[in-house]
Scaffold this active site. Structure first.
Site, PDB file in Angstrom:
ATOM      1  N   HIS A  57      37.835  42.677  49.259  1.00 19.25           N
ATOM      2  CA  HIS A  57      38.124  43.632  47.791  1.00 19.25           C
ATOM      3  C   HIS A  57      37.510  44.896  47.925  1.00 19.25           C
ATOM      4  O   HIS A  57      36.240  44.849  48.374  1.00 19.25           O
ATOM      5  CB  HIS A  57      38.007  42.699  46.919  1.00 19.25           C
ATOM      6  CG  HIS A  57      37.906  43.716  45.448  1.00 19.25           C
ATOM      7  ND1 HIS A  57      39.080  44.216  45.152  1.00 19.25           N
ATOM      8  CD2 HIS A  57      37.512  43.600  44.395  1.00 19.25           C
ATOM      9  CE1 HIS A  57      39.160  44.845  44.052  1.00 19.25           C
ATOM     10  NE2 HIS A  57      37.909  44.260  43.432  1.00 19.25           N
ATOM     11  N   CYS A  86      40.694  40.940  40.301  1.00 21.48           N
ATOM     12  CA  CYS A  86      40.466  41.369  41.624  1.00 21.48           C
ATOM     13  C   CYS A  86      40.643  40.302  42.723  1.00 21.48           C
ATOM     14  O   CYS A  86      40.698  40.516  43.889  1.00 21.48           O
ATOM     15  CB  CYS A  86      39.251  42.024  41.741  1.00 21.48           C
ATOM     16  SG  CYS A  86      39.066  43.430  40.586  1.00 21.48           S
ATOM     17  N   ASN A  90      39.308  51.092  43.252  1.00 23.40           N
ATOM     18  CA  ASN A  90      39.459  49.719  42.889  1.00 23.40           C
ATOM     19  C   ASN A  90      41.032  49.674  42.525  1.00 23.40           C
ATOM     20  O   ASN A  90      41.212  49.919  41.409  1.00 23.40           O
ATOM     21  CB  ASN A  90      38.300  48.946  41.914  1.00 23.40           C
ATOM     22  CG  ASN A  90      38.414  47.709  42.043  1.00 23.40           C
ATOM     23  OD1 ASN A  90      39.584  47.065  42.176  1.00 23.40           O
ATOM     24  ND2 ASN A  90      37.675  47.178  41.043  1.00 23.40           N
TER      25      ASN A  90
END
Ligand code: ACO
Length: 326
Positions: free
Chosen positions: A253, A113, A283
Site C-alpha cells: 500500500h 486502505c 495515497n
C-alpha cells in the site's frame, strides 16, 4: 479446490495533476516538508462530475482487455472503496452497468486502505469453492472529495485513482517453468476496531447524515502500520513455508515512502524490487496496490512465475496481505 490466477491488470488516473508546489500556494505547506515526510511529489485529482465508478470502470476495462475476457464472462465484481458514488447502491453495481455486464453478483468492500487486499481475499475464496470463475477486483477512490482542504496534516497525503485485476479460476494447478503452483497462494486479513479514533471520517448517513471529512492521528497510524504490516507479511510467508528471500516483488500500500522502505528492509529486498508509486499518486487508499501492480506488470518488471507480496493497512484499523505466484 480451484485456485485463482491473476490474468489481467488495469489502471486509471484522472488527468488533472496537482503538485506539492501548487498545494503550497493554497495552504501553509512546502514541497520540501511533503517530500521529506512522505515521498509524495504530486497527486491526481478527479474532475468535477468524474466519479469513483468512472475511475473504476476505466481500470476494469483495461484489466479485462489484458485478460482477454468479455462482459459475458464476468460472474462477480468486487469494488473496494471508501468513497462510493452514493451511500447505496454499491459502486460495483454502477461499474457492472458501465461495463455491460448483465449477470453475476456485484458488491463493495469497505476496508479503507486495506480494501484491495480484503477484496482479493473475498474473490479468492469465492473462486476456491467454485462459486465464481471470472472475478473483477477493483480498488477505486476519489479521496479528494472527503479531504478537509484546510487541514494541512491530511490533505497533502491523498489522491484519486483506480486499479483493477481479473482473477480467473483454474482447476488444474497451473505451474511455472520451475513447476511451482501459480495463482493466489494465500490471503491474511485482520482488524482491530479499538483504534477507530486514529483514522476515520467524521460523518456518515447514520451518525451525522453528512459525508464528513477524513481525520487522522498521523504518528499513531505510522506506529501501528509498521508493526501490523510486518505481522501480515510474516503470516503470508509462514503459511506457505517461504522465507523473505523467496519474494521477488513487494507491492505495498502506498501511503508513505518511509513505511514502504521499512517493509522492504524487513524482507531484505533491494529497493528496485519494491514497487513505488506514492511519489506520483500519493495515497489512493484501496486503489494504491492495483495501480502499482498495473504499472509493474505493464512495464515488464513483474513476470510470470514471480512471487508477489502485497500488504496494506488502513482505517479501522484493518490490515492484511496477499501472496501471489504470478
Ligand atoms: N506542511 C508543513 N507542516 C506540516 C504539515 C504540512 N502539510 N502537516 C503537518 N505539519 C507540521 C505539524 O503541524 C507539526 O508542526 P509542530 O511540530 O510545529 O506541531 C509538524 O509538521 C510535525 O507533524 P507530525 O504530524 O508530527 O509529522 P510526522 O513526522 O508524524 O509526519 C505524517 C506526518 C506524514 C502524516 C506521518 O505521521 C505519516 O505518514 N503517518 C502515517 C499515515 C498513513 O500511513 N496513513 C495510511 C493509512 S491512510 C488510510 O487508511 C485512509
Amino acid at each position: 479446490m480451484y485456485r485463482s490466477l491473476v490474468t489481467g491488470c488495469g489502471a486509471y488516473l484522472p488527468s488533472q495533476i496537482v503538485t506539492n508546489a501548487e498545494l503550497a500556494k493554497r495552504i501553509d505547506t512546502t514541497d520540501e516538508w511533503i517530500r521529506q515526510r512522505t515521498g509524495i511529489r504530486q497527486r491526481h485529482i478527479a474532475a468535477d462530475g468524474e466519479f469513483t465508478s468512472d475511475l473504476g470502470s476505466a481500470a476494469a476495462r483495461e484489466a479485462m482487455a489484458q485478460a482477454g475476457v468479455k462482459p459475458a464472462d464476468i460472474d462477480l465484481i468486487i469494488c473496494a472503496t471508501s468513497t462510493p458514488d452514493e451511500t447505496f447502491p454499491a459502486t460495483a453495481t454502477r461499474i457492472q452497468t458501465r461495463l455491460g455486464v448483465g449477470q453475476g453478483a456485484a458488491f463493495d468492500v469497505q476496508a479503507v486502505c486495506s480494501g484491495f487486499v480484503y477484496g482479493m481475499a473475498v474473490a479468492d475464496n469465492f473462486v476456491r469453492v467454485g462459486q465464481a470463475k471470472t472475478v473483477l477486483v477493483i480498488g477505486a477512490e476519489t479521496f479528494s472529495r472527503i479531504l478537509d482542504w484546510e487541514d494541512r496534516s491530511t490533505c497533502v497525503l491523498f489522491g484519486d485513482g483506480a486499479g483493477a485485476v481479473v482473477l480467473q479460476a483454474t482447476n488444474g494447478v497451473e505451474k511455472t517453468n520451475g513447476a511451482k503452483a501459480r495463482g493466489v497462494l494465500s490471503t491474511h486479513l485482520y482488524a482491530d476496531g479499538t483504534h477507530h479514533d486514529a483514522l476515520y471520517v467524521d460523518g456518515g448517513p447514520s451518525s451525522t447524515k453528512t459525508v464528513g471529512h477524513l481525520r487522522m492521528e498521523g504518528k499513531e497510524v505510522y506506529r501501528h502500520a509498521v508493526v501490523r504490516m510486518a505481522e501480515a507479511i510474516d503470516a503470508a510467508l509462514d503459511a506457505n513455508g517461504l522465507t523473505p528471500g523467496d519474494v521477488d516483488w513487494l507491492v505495498p500500500h502506498q501511503a508513505n515512502i518511509r513505511i514502504i522502505e521499512s517493509m522492504g528492509r524487513r524482507l531484505n529486498l533491494p529497493g528496485d524490487r519494491v514497487v513505488v508509486t506514492v511519489d506520483r499518486h500519493a495515497n489512493t487508499s484501496a486503489a494504491s496496490i492495483p495501480l502499482a501492480l498495473s504499472e509493474a506488470v505493464g512495464d515488464g518488471r513483474i513476470q510470470q512465475g514471480d512471487l508477489v507480496l502485497m500488504e496494506a493497512m488502513g482505517g479501522g484499523f484493518t490490515w492484511g496481505s496477499a501472496l501471489v505466484r504470478w
